[in-house]
Structure formats: C-alpha cells, structure tokens
Motif scaffolding. Structure first.
Motif, PDB file in Angstrom:
ATOM      1  N   HIS A  70       0.818  -1.211   0.000  1.00 27.41           N
ATOM      2  CA  HIS A  70       0.000   0.000   0.000  1.00 27.41           C
ATOM      3  C   HIS A  70       0.855   1.266   0.000  1.00 27.41           C
ATOM      4  N   LYS A  72       3.579   1.666  -1.707  1.00 25.62           N
ATOM      5  CA  LYS A  72       4.052   1.878  -3.073  1.00 25.62           C
ATOM      6  C   LYS A  72       2.957   2.383  -4.006  1.00 25.62           C
ATOM      7  N   MET A  73       1.696   2.309  -3.585  1.00 18.73           N
ATOM      8  CA  MET A  73       0.583   2.689  -4.447  1.00 18.73           C
ATOM      9  C   MET A  73       0.319   4.191  -4.385  1.00 18.73           C
ATOM     10  N   SER A  74      -0.077   4.749  -5.530  1.00 19.82           N
ATOM     11  CA  SER A  74      -0.464   6.156  -5.563  1.00 19.82           C
ATOM     12  C   SER A  74      -1.859   6.307  -4.971  1.00 19.82           C
ATOM     13  N   LYS A  75      -2.246   7.533  -4.714  1.00 25.39           N
ATOM     14  CA  LYS A  75      -3.581   7.784  -4.167  1.00 25.39           C
ATOM     15  C   LYS A  75      -4.651   7.248  -5.111  1.00 25.39           C
ATOM     16  N   ASN A  76      -4.502   7.488  -6.407  1.00 23.02           N
ATOM     17  CA  ASN A  76      -5.490   6.995  -7.376  1.00 23.02           C
ATOM     18  C   ASN A  76      -5.551   5.474  -7.395  1.00 23.02           C
ATOM     19  N   GLU A  77      -4.402   4.818  -7.290  1.00 17.06           N
ATOM     20  CA  GLU A  77      -4.383   3.351  -7.247  1.00 17.06           C
ATOM     21  C   GLU A  77      -5.098   2.837  -6.006  1.00 17.06           C
ATOM     22  N   LEU A  78      -4.888   3.497  -4.876  1.00 16.46           N
ATOM     23  CA  LEU A  78      -5.563   3.102  -3.641  1.00 16.46           C
ATOM     24  C   LEU A  78      -7.078   3.271  -3.773  1.00 16.46           C
ATOM     25  N   ASN A  80      -8.854   3.354  -6.547  1.00 16.36           N
ATOM     26  CA  ASN A  80      -9.365   2.356  -7.497  1.00 16.36           C
ATOM     27  C   ASN A  80      -9.470   0.975  -6.860  1.00 16.36           C
TER      28      ASN A  80
END
Length: 106
Positions: A70, A72-78, A80
């Motif tokens: 989590h 490593k994930m961008s805000k948008n990836e989180l 989504n």
C-alpha cells in the motif's frame, strides 16, 4: 536493497505511529539509540539486529513489517482498489466500511 530499506522504514514508522508510540519510546523498548531508529525509519540502515525486537515491541509478526504494498501505491491506485473491492461486498460489509470511514474522518 535501498528500496526495501526505505519501504521497511516507512512501514515501521507507520506502525509505530498507529500505536501512538514516539521514536524515543520505541527506541527505549528495543534498547537502541533513537538516532539508530531514525536511520531505520528513513531507510538509511537496515534493522538486521533489531528486526525481531521491533516486531515484538509493536506487537506484530515480523511478516507484518514487510507488508508495504500500500505504501508503493499512488492515491489513485488506492482509491481504485478500494472502489473495485467494495463493489463485490455485501450490504453488511459495506456498512462496516462506511462506519470505519466515518470514524476516520472525525
């Protein structure tokens, strides 16, 4: 290796803060200098000798320290991921998620 050190340091900091423990307090619990803990949390050093002590002091399994996908994930990836996950949930689980989010916003 540098990426792992940084991610591990971020994860340790994240867990420490989630338990409302200061760097000073955690350093005392694991019997290291607070500067050493700071170096671990910033990814400058790897906590090879104190890894087990850190996990024990934070009351988590060692494997939990390495769960940083989590981070490593961008805000948008989180967002989504959360959106796609909640689409498959039943009403009861959605209500639990709703209550949890409301609690976090207070």
């Amino acid at each position: 290796m540098d990426d792992i050190k940084k991610l591990l340091g971020q994860r340790i900091r994240e867990l420490r803060k989630s338990y409302n423990i200061s760097q000073q307090e955690l350093a005392e619990k694991i019997n290291i200098d607070p500067r050493n803990l700071s170096n671990i949390e910033t990814g400058k050093t790897f906590p090879s000798k104190s890894l087990l002590d850190i996990a024990y002091a934070l009351n988590v399994p060692v494997a939990e320290l390495f769960q940083f996908e989590h981070i490593k994930m961008s805000k948008n990836e989180l967002i989504n991921y959360i959106n796609s996950s909640t689409k498959r949930m039943n009403d009861t689980k959605l209500k639990v998620i709703y209550k949890f989010i409301k609690t976090l916003q207070n």
